[in-house]
Scaffold this motif. Structure first.
Motif, short mmCIF file in Angstrom:
data_model
loop_
_atom_site.label_atom_id
_atom_site.label_comp_id
_atom_site.label_asym_id
_atom_site.label_seq_id
_atom_site.Cartn_x
_atom_site.Cartn_y
_atom_site.Cartn_z
N LEU A 253 63.75 51.35 53.51
CA LEU A 253 63.20 51.23 52.17
C LEU A 253 62.51 52.52 51.74
O LEU A 253 62.65 52.97 50.60
N MET A 254 61.76 53.12 52.65
CA MET A 254 61.10 54.39 52.32
C MET A 254 62.13 55.48 52.02
O MET A 254 61.93 56.30 51.13
N ALA A 255 63.25 55.48 52.76
CA ALA A 255 64.30 56.45 52.51
C ALA A 255 64.89 56.26 51.12
O ALA A 255 65.15 57.23 50.39
N GLU A 256 65.08 55.00 50.73
CA GLU A 256 65.65 54.71 49.41
C GLU A 256 64.71 55.16 48.29
O GLU A 256 65.14 55.76 47.30
N ILE A 257 63.42 54.89 48.45
CA ILE A 257 62.46 55.22 47.40
C ILE A 257 62.20 56.72 47.31
O ILE A 257 62.13 57.30 46.22
N ALA A 258 62.07 57.37 48.49
CA ALA A 258 61.71 58.79 48.51
C ALA A 258 62.89 59.72 48.27
O ALA A 258 62.72 60.89 47.94
N GLY A 259 64.12 59.20 48.46
CA GLY A 259 65.28 60.04 48.27
C GLY A 259 65.72 60.78 49.51
O GLY A 259 66.74 61.49 49.50
N GLU A 260 64.98 60.63 50.60
CA GLU A 260 65.37 61.18 51.90
C GLU A 260 64.70 60.35 52.98
O GLU A 260 63.63 59.78 52.76
N PRO A 261 65.32 60.25 54.17
CA PRO A 261 64.76 59.37 55.20
C PRO A 261 63.52 59.97 55.85
O PRO A 261 63.41 61.19 56.00
N PRO A 262 62.57 59.12 56.24
CA PRO A 262 61.46 59.61 57.06
C PRO A 262 61.97 60.06 58.42
O PRO A 262 63.10 59.77 58.81
N VAL A 263 61.13 60.75 59.16
CA VAL A 263 61.43 61.07 60.55
C VAL A 263 61.19 59.81 61.37
O VAL A 263 60.11 59.21 61.31
N LEU A 264 62.20 59.38 62.11
CA LEU A 264 62.11 58.15 62.90
C LEU A 264 61.62 58.49 64.30
O LEU A 264 62.26 59.29 65.01
N LEU A 265 60.50 57.91 64.70
CA LEU A 265 59.90 58.16 66.01
C LEU A 265 59.97 56.87 66.82
O LEU A 265 59.31 55.87 66.49
#
Length: 361
Positions: free
Chosen positions: A296-308
């Motif tokens: 969801l954050m990737a969709e809203i921000a336009g790029e994916p977060p860093v997945l840890l």
């Protein structure tokens, strides 16, 4: 932000360390207790200025040192970024973006987004409501950095209102009643705004969460994941709920209704996951919560977060481990493990950690 290089100085057990990171999957390997989780914690700190292990700031500084420094270089939406944080053992951290100091920590939010899974995340399913509320609010801020102001305002008002309830000791004179009315109005405004944002978030997350859980299960016919935001006071509104609870709140000296008491209910099919799901199902659901928030954050921000992903395979059976690797979301990921990576997605880079030292394998 895609993190291309990381520097650590006196952070946890690292004296000095420098590492290049792959744009896709970096696997961080080494025996337990050597600093693998500390590496992920440093990256996450630059995103939130807090420890995902709930450690106090002074615990992040290497023993005997006055401060720690974390720096990361990368790019966000095509723009080069250098993030720097200095953590003193006492006092506020100093943060800079592209060498420009930030006046407020909140100004850093959104520069780097991360999604973190750790073994402690089983508490999202098995634990009390506080863990789930924190996950909701962290996802809100990760998706919409301005939501941090809403959360902070509610927490400030709640602290002040609770202080007043304790101070009056159950005896409400005219002056105290007028003051309490003021704090009630502020709590209604900030509390309803926060609950509204949480409820909207849950509605958007539910189908994404169900899909993430089914991908992890590695089997057909899994029960549907049902998520609902539980806030009984919303039926009448917070103002009416506070009025009804006032006598009991005065007697007990604490706020008894509002977003600070709400919960996120999770069910597999018709059964509550907290009490009826198996250990494997609960672990898969906890990871699915993180992956759904990530998507969801990737969709809203336009790029994916860093997945840890910290020690994720210790929490999953072989079938679910392989399913996770097969369904890793697009973007950058760092994964720590003391064992071999399941087949299906060979890492782009392997970093070996030993006694606070990093080496590319």
């Amino acid at each position: 932000m895609l993190v291309s290089r990381l520097w650590l100085t006196d952070f946890r057990n690292y004296t000095t360390a420098e590492a290049e990171l792959a744009p896709r999957l970096t696997m961080v390997v080494g025996p337990n207790g050597e600093g693998k989780t500390n590496l992920l914690e440093a990256i996450a700190y630059l995103a939130t200025l807090s420890s995902f292990r709930s450690a106090p700031p002074e615990a992040l500084v290497r023993t005997g040192c006055a401060r720690a420094v974390v720096r990361a270089e990368g790019a966000r939406l095509g723009r080069l970024l250098l993030l720097e944080a200095e953590l003193p053992t006492a006092g506020r951290p100093r943060v800079a973006v592209n060498r420009q100091p930030l006046r407020r920590a909140r100004d850093l939010l959104g520069s780097l987004r991360v999604s973190v899974f750790s073994p402690d995340d089983l508490a999202l399913v098995k634990g009390g409501p506080a863990e789930r509320r924190r996950w909701l609010d962290d996802t809100l801020v990760g998706s919409h950095p301005r939501a941090d102001a809403v959360r902070s305002e509610f927490e400030r008002v709640l602290r002040q209102r609770n202080a007043l309830l304790r101070q009056v000791g159950g005896r409400l004179d005219t002056e105290a009643a007028a003051t309490l009315d003021v704090w009630d109005a502020k709590l209604v405004e900030s509390g309803e705004a926060l609950a509204r944002a949480r409820a909207d978030l849950v509605m958007r997350l539910e189908p994404v969460l169900d899909r993430a859980y089914r991908n992890l299960s590695g089997a057909e016919g899994e029960p549907v994941v049902i998520a609902a935001y539980e806030a009984p006071w919303r039926a009448t509104g917070l103002a009416a709920a506070l009025a009804q609870a006032r006598a009991e709140e005065l007697r007990r000296g604490i706020s008894l209704v509002g977003p600070q008491r709400d919960d996120l209910s999770l069910a597999l099919g018709a059964l509550p996951a907290r009490t009826h799901a198996s250990q494997g199902e609960q672990r898969s659901l906890a990871l699915a919560l993180r992956l759904a928030a990530h998507d969801l954050m990737a969709e809203i921000a336009g790029e994916p977060p860093v997945l840890l992903l910290d020690d994720v395979f210790s929490e999953l059976d072989p079938v679910r481990s392989e399913a996770l690797v097969a369904h890793l979301p697009p973007g950058q990921a760092l994964l720590t493990t003391a064992q071999a990576l399941p087949p299906g997605a060979p890492p782009d880079l392997i970093l070996e950690v030993s006694k606070g030292q990093l080496h590319a394998a």
